[in-house]
Design an enzyme around this catalytic site. Structure first.
Site, PDB file in Angstrom:
ATOM      1  N   CYS A 160       0.855  -0.150  -2.481  1.00 18.98           N
ATOM      2  CA  CYS A 160      -0.635   0.078  -2.742  1.00 18.98           C
ATOM      3  C   CYS A 160      -0.802   1.620  -2.711  1.00 18.98           C
ATOM      4  O   CYS A 160      -2.099   2.040  -3.109  1.00 18.98           O
ATOM      5  CB  CYS A 160      -1.594  -0.702  -1.960  1.00 18.98           C
ATOM      6  SG  CYS A 160      -0.914  -2.464  -2.021  1.00 18.98           S
ATOM      7  N   HIS A 288     -10.168   2.652   0.732  1.00 24.19           N
ATOM      8  CA  HIS A 288      -9.052   1.694   0.305  1.00 24.19           C
ATOM      9  C   HIS A 288      -9.507   0.281   0.343  1.00 24.19           C
ATOM     10  O   HIS A 288      -9.568  -0.333  -0.722  1.00 24.19           O
ATOM     11  CB  HIS A 288      -7.834   1.768   1.343  1.00 24.19           C
ATOM     12  CG  HIS A 288      -6.600   0.909   0.552  1.00 24.19           C
ATOM     13  ND1 HIS A 288      -6.306   1.048  -0.724  1.00 24.19           N
ATOM     14  CD2 HIS A 288      -5.999   0.081   1.366  1.00 24.19           C
ATOM     15  CE1 HIS A 288      -5.333   0.391  -0.921  1.00 24.19           C
ATOM     16  NE2 HIS A 288      -4.931  -0.304   0.480  1.00 24.19           N
ATOM     17  N   HIS A 322      -8.020  -5.445  -6.467  1.00 27.18           N
ATOM     18  CA  HIS A 322      -7.057  -4.469  -5.885  1.00 27.18           C
ATOM     19  C   HIS A 322      -5.893  -4.264  -6.625  1.00 27.18           C
ATOM     20  O   HIS A 322      -5.185  -5.238  -7.057  1.00 27.18           O
ATOM     21  CB  HIS A 322      -6.390  -5.167  -4.444  1.00 27.18           C
ATOM     22  CG  HIS A 322      -5.644  -4.034  -3.614  1.00 27.18           C
ATOM     23  ND1 HIS A 322      -5.471  -2.861  -4.157  1.00 27.18           N
ATOM     24  CD2 HIS A 322      -5.078  -4.371  -2.534  1.00 27.18           C
ATOM     25  CE1 HIS A 322      -4.585  -2.303  -3.427  1.00 27.18           C
ATOM     26  NE2 HIS A 322      -4.359  -2.830  -2.261  1.00 27.18           N
TER      27      HIS A 322
END
Lengths: 394, 261
Positions: A160, A288, A322
């Site tokens: 990620c 995040h 996400h």
């Protein structure tokens, strides 16, 4: 570091194609998440799916590269005048002098998943080509041909943090003289491996993700693409630029963040140091903020450790989900929009902030005074990257 | 930065068990035979982590440990390069999502990330320095060397470069381009000359064709395996001769001058 000018940028997410769709949804507090309807996935979770992705055609000469990930790359490239911007760059730089640095976590693995349904006598079907689809480098292979670039090209795949770290690699390559300017970005598309994989780790939420919420219960997986054209600051460049980048490792665990967020804090400090600015010069942090209990807790401690508890921060995962290997570039684009419109987005779906969390997370948008934005991206393997962006006025 | 210094190296491929064996073969002292690699399991990871780590992690550690040779690696930045990583894990995951129960092993899933070797290396060594995990198709070695070059110039700390392209046994490994055989190599690069094995000058793009290696079986591997494209440089090191071989990449070829010290 020598700052990087952002000459052009674009993103395509569940909110639609192009950055205007993203900006409108941010303003209207409208999420792109919906109950999971991807293929025949039977999972009680929500996803951020790019509308019309499967209908995108690739240019005929590039038909061999057909896969969901490259369809999403193509759709993304067509927005916000990005193709024109690259064409313009090609009038000033030889194709060999334009680098390509793209992030993805799973590339075109969806094609392999489909091919495995058609196995006959232990062999994959003839239409399947690993190199053009599933290979990590297939994303670069497609985009490089589509844009006519011939400089250094690599795919970064660090889960990620992938498409945040592409800015660091591009900056290094330019500083070392291996290229003059670079196309950076990332594309990650929905696939069963990711959906069932995160579900197996019990990290997917049964409801739209709620970052920083007391009741947060995991991530909503999304797909997205984004690109930026970056290069050294030229005379007359007055737009948004990347002024600091910090990378670090957790040295802790493959699939869980270090509880105190020390690795994350190190990435943020390194971003500030590479820009030569103090923590109080940052006006907004795009977290995040994945909405798993452990991730948000660790990031909260890291943010408070570096910035104290007063710097406004929010997570935009409630809009896009996400987007994994594309999260870095999508949130860099959010940072550009925040700077351009002088506006801090809120944190969507967050009703009551967890009591154990103490950074100043925004549950309502806050306009005004946005000159420098920090964007955090952290991934499996403890791979951390923070980007610091500044607007034209800062 | 015009120069980088090579302070350690590692290698693992059939018939090239470690640098000692590879040096003898590449310098012509002994004939090449494609003996299979002996099994290897890292001792740097706690037993639990070592058991859970996939084959690519152990392969990357195998060459990284040789290159670091007992040094404290906690301050080293790193570049890990592999075209497809652990292709058998992808094979198993794609099989699993097509099985009726769709039961994915959580361990297999987190091991499937391309940066698994970088993540485990950080855990094993305590390194918190930047680490890039990349894929650049058949050009992986050259692109990774440029990334390591940039990282060394930026950070000033030693940079560990690890390239590994691994054979597989599943359907997916059979369906991809032939990579010949497993090949992995590692270099430890630094900015200072004290104790260095060799000095590298800045890579330069060139229109010249790639430099071959003289041993036919290894030349075959150089053509197929992205990490084995480092072989002309390793051959110069083995022969202790200055050379400036041209290294192939899909993004153009690059001349890499190297002088053993």
């Amino acid at each position: 570091m020598k700052p990087l000018a952002i000459h052009a940028y674009t993103a395509t997410t569940a909110l639609g194609a192009g950055r205007e769709a993203l900006w409108r949804a941010l303003r209207e507090q409208r999420s792109g998440l919906e109950p999971c309807d991807f293929e025949d996935a039977d999972l009680a979770t929500w996803i951020g799916r790019v509308p019309g992705c499967e209908d995108v055609a690739l240019p005929a000469p590039l038909a061999d590269w057909m896969c969901r990930n490259n369809q999403l790359a193509e759709l993304t490239l067509q927005q916000d005048g990005f193709l024109d911007a690259v064409e313009q760059a090609l009038t000033r730089h030889a194709p060999e002098r334009i680098g390509l640095f793209l992030g993805t976590s799973t590339s075109g693995i969806r094609s392999t998943e489909r091919a495995y349904r058609e196995v006959v006598d232990g062999r994959l079907p003839d239409w399947f080509s690993f190199e053009h689809t599933h290979d990590y480098f297939a994303l670069c292979g497609y985009v490089q041909r589509r844009l006519g670039l011939a400089g250094p090209a690599l795919t970064i795949s660090t889960a990620c943090s992938s498409s945040a770290k592409v800015f660091a690699s591009a900056a290094r390559s330019i500083a070392a003289g291996f290229c003059d300017v670079a196309v950076v970005g990332g594309v990650d598309s929905l696939c069963l491996t990711t959906l069932y994989g995160f579900a197996s780790l019990q990290l997917t939420s049964p409801e739209p993700c709620r970052p920083w919420d007391a009741q947060r219960s995991g991530i909503s997986i999304g797909e997205a693409g984004g690109f930026a054209l970056v290069g050294p600051i030229d005379e007359g460049d007055s737009g948004t630029r990347v002024i600091g980048i910090g990378e670090s490792g957790d040295a802790y665990h493959m699939a869980a963040p270090e509880p105190d967020g020390r690795g994350a804090a190190l990435a943020m400090r390194r971003a500030l140091a590479s820009a030569g600015v103090a923590a109080d010069a940052v006006d907004y942090i795009n977290l995040h903020g994945t909405a798993t209990p452990a991730n948000d807790q660790a990031e909260d401690r890291a943010v408070v450790d570096v910035f104290g508890a007063s710097t406004p921060a929010s997570s935009t995962k409630g809009w896009t989900g996400h987007t994994l290997g594309a999260a870095g570039i999508v949130e860099a684009v959010v940072a550009c929009l925040a700077l351009e419109h002088d506006y801090r987005p809120a944190t969507l779906n967050t009703r009551e902030v967890g009591r154990e969390l103490s950074c100043r997370v925004l549950t309502a948008p806050e306009p005004g005074g946005v000159k420098r934005v920090l964007s955090n991206n952290f991934g499996f393997g403890g791979s951390n990257c923070s980007l610091l962006l500044a607007g034209g006025a800062a | 930065m015009q120069r980088a210094y090579l302070h350690g190296l590692g290698i693992a491929a059939p018939g090239l068990e470690d640098w000692g064996a590879a040096r003898a073969v590449l310098s012509g002292e002994t004939d090449y035979t494609s003996e299979p690699l002996t099994p290897f399991r890292t001792k740097l990871l706690p037993r639990n982590e070592a058991r859970r780590a996939g084959a690519a992690v152990h392969l990357a550690f195998r060459v990284a440990e040789q290159a670091c040779a007992e040094r404290d690696a906690s301050t080293f930045a790193a570049v890990f390069s592999s075209s497809a990583g652990d292709i058998d894990i992808a094979d198993q995951l794609c099989m699993a999502v097509n099985a009726p129960e769709r039961a994915i092993s959580p361990t297999r899933f987190h091991n499937s990330v391309h940066n698994a070797p970088a993540g485990y290396w950080s855990i094993a060594t305590g390194a918190r320095e930047p680490a890039t995990s990349l894929s650049a198709g058949p050009g992986g070695f050259m692109v990774a060397l440029c990334e390591a070059w940039g990282l060394l110039a930026e950070c000033g700390t030693p940079v560990l470069l690890v390239c590994y392209d691994m054979d597989g046994s599943g359907m997916l490994a059979e369906a991809r381009r032939d990579i010949g055989a497993t090949f992995a190599m590692a270099w430890l690069l630094d900015t200072h000359a004290d104790g260095a094995i060799a000095v590298l000058d800045r890579p330069q793009p060139t229109s010249a064709g790639p430099t071959p290696v003289s041993i036919p079986a290894l030349e075959h591997l150089r053509r197929l395996n992205a990490s084995a494209r480092s072989l002309p440089l390793l051959a110069a090191l083995a022969a202790r001769q200055a050379a400036a071989p041209v290294i192939a990449s899909e993004q153009g070829h690059w001349r890499v001058p190297l002088t053993p010290l």
